[in-house]
Design a protein around this motif. Sequence first.
Motif, PDB file in Angstrom:
ATOM      1  N   ALA A  46      -7.973  42.303   7.258  1.00  0.00           N
ATOM      2  CA  ALA A  46      -8.796  41.353   8.005  1.00  0.00           C
ATOM      3  C   ALA A  46     -10.291  41.533   7.755  1.00  0.00           C
ATOM      4  O   ALA A  46     -11.092  40.726   8.208  1.00  0.00           O
ATOM      5  N   HIS A  47     -10.667  42.570   7.010  1.00  0.00           N
ATOM      6  CA  HIS A  47     -12.080  42.886   6.800  1.00  0.00           C
ATOM      7  C   HIS A  47     -12.453  42.779   5.332  1.00  0.00           C
ATOM      8  O   HIS A  47     -11.669  43.125   4.450  1.00  0.00           O
ATOM      9  N   ASP A  48     -13.675  42.320   5.080  1.00  0.00           N
ATOM     10  CA  ASP A  48     -14.154  42.190   3.700  1.00  0.00           C
ATOM     11  C   ASP A  48     -15.043  43.347   3.272  1.00  0.00           C
ATOM     12  O   ASP A  48     -15.211  43.593   2.086  1.00  0.00           O
ATOM     13  N   ARG A  49     -15.640  44.046   4.236  1.00  0.00           N
ATOM     14  CA  ARG A  49     -16.476  45.215   3.946  1.00  0.00           C
ATOM     15  C   ARG A  49     -15.893  46.399   4.703  1.00  0.00           C
ATOM     16  O   ARG A  49     -15.771  46.349   5.920  1.00  0.00           O
ATOM     17  N   LEU A  50     -15.539  47.444   3.932  1.00  0.00           N
ATOM     18  CA  LEU A  50     -14.880  48.591   4.536  1.00  0.00           C
ATOM     19  C   LEU A  50     -15.489  49.889   4.040  1.00  0.00           C
ATOM     20  O   LEU A  50     -15.892  49.991   2.879  1.00  0.00           O
ATOM     21  N   ILE A  51     -15.535  50.861   4.925  1.00  0.00           N
ATOM     22  CA  ILE A  51     -15.830  52.241   4.549  1.00  0.00           C
ATOM     23  C   ILE A  51     -14.583  53.019   4.926  1.00  0.00           C
ATOM     24  O   ILE A  51     -14.095  52.920   6.053  1.00  0.00           O
ATOM     25  N   VAL A  52     -14.057  53.765   3.951  1.00  0.00           N
ATOM     26  CA  VAL A  52     -12.836  54.540   4.185  1.00  0.00           C
ATOM     27  C   VAL A  52     -13.111  56.005   3.875  1.00  0.00           C
ATOM     28  O   VAL A  52     -13.891  56.331   2.993  1.00  0.00           O
ATOM     29  N   GLY A  53     -12.441  56.883   4.612  1.00  0.00           N
ATOM     30  CA  GLY A  53     -12.643  58.312   4.421  1.00  0.00           C
ATOM     31  C   GLY A  53     -11.339  59.071   4.385  1.00  0.00           C
ATOM     32  O   GLY A  53     -10.350  58.661   4.996  1.00  0.00           O
ATOM     33  N   THR A  54     -11.380  60.179   3.651  1.00  0.00           N
ATOM     34  CA  THR A  54     -10.200  61.020   3.530  1.00  0.00           C
ATOM     35  C   THR A  54     -10.573  62.455   3.203  1.00  0.00           C
ATOM     36  O   THR A  54     -11.538  62.686   2.479  1.00  0.00           O
ATOM     37  N   PRO A  55      -9.803  63.403   3.697  1.00  0.00           N
ATOM     38  CA  PRO A  55      -9.927  64.758   3.168  1.00  0.00           C
ATOM     39  C   PRO A  55      -9.056  64.869   1.918  1.00  0.00           C
ATOM     40  O   PRO A  55      -8.186  64.026   1.682  1.00  0.00           O
ATOM     41  N   THR A  56      -9.307  65.891   1.122  1.00  0.00           N
ATOM     42  CA  THR A  56      -8.403  66.243   0.033  1.00  0.00           C
ATOM     43  C   THR A  56      -7.653  67.485   0.481  1.00  0.00           C
ATOM     44  O   THR A  56      -8.264  68.464   0.885  1.00  0.00           O
ATOM     45  N   LEU A  57      -6.340  67.416   0.421  1.00  0.00           N
ATOM     46  CA  LEU A  57      -5.516  68.526   0.880  1.00  0.00           C
ATOM     47  C   LEU A  57      -4.884  69.248  -0.304  1.00  0.00           C
ATOM     48  O   LEU A  57      -4.576  68.636  -1.329  1.00  0.00           O
ATOM     49  N   GLY A  58      -4.690  70.552  -0.144  1.00  0.00           N
ATOM     50  CA  GLY A  58      -3.974  71.351  -1.140  1.00  0.00           C
ATOM     51  C   GLY A  58      -4.473  71.162  -2.547  1.00  0.00           C
ATOM     52  O   GLY A  58      -5.661  71.302  -2.826  1.00  0.00           O
ATOM     53  N   ASP A  59      -3.569  70.805  -3.428  1.00  0.00           N
ATOM     54  CA  ASP A  59      -3.929  70.669  -4.844  1.00  0.00           C
ATOM     55  C   ASP A  59      -4.313  69.237  -5.200  1.00  0.00           C
ATOM     56  O   ASP A  59      -3.910  68.715  -6.230  1.00  0.00           O
ATOM     57  N   GLY A  60      -5.094  68.595  -4.348  1.00  0.00           N
ATOM     58  CA  GLY A  60      -5.630  67.274  -4.645  1.00  0.00           C
ATOM     59  C   GLY A  60      -4.858  66.133  -4.018  1.00  0.00           C
ATOM     60  O   GLY A  60      -4.862  65.024  -4.542  1.00  0.00           O
TER      61      GLY A  60
END
Length: 177
Positions: free
Chosen positions: A46-60
Amino acid sequence: MGKIALFFGTDTGRTRLIAKQIARKLGDAALAPVNIGRTTLADFLAHDRLIVGTPTLGDGQLPGESTGLAQPSWEEFLPQIAAADLSGKTIAIFGLGDQKKYPGEFVDAIALLHDAFVDRGASVVGRWPVAGYEFTASRAVDRDEFLGLALDQHHQAMLTETRIDAWLAQLAREFPR
């Protein structure tokens, strides 16, 4: 143009805190951050502009049930976009990693999100320079830039606010109006 939507996956809660910090800094320009494991594909699209975040776990890896999380996260959400058309969407990615404990996989999850979004037609903005980091390898690096904002809350937390401020100023120029 609508407000910027923020979606995050998290393991320890650090990524959620960064998403909240970004939302505070954006003020009225952003919606409240949403855990990707608690949203629907329709809400995401529903959105055209997004900021997304994530950690990197273990071996990527992306966070998800196979990494020991009790709830769904990016690992479970990304297959849902496999048939989605993301053209017309502009996405910026931030990722958390530990460059000393995992120097060979530092913020690899940024690349996993980046590739999934680009493959579905999205425009990804917000590349970030690799200068100032100490790691040996990262799938999230293209030439001398990360594919999104890289943050290390274990070893460089004192740089996070400055990096976020500079990145958001950059996004103000890169996001469509």
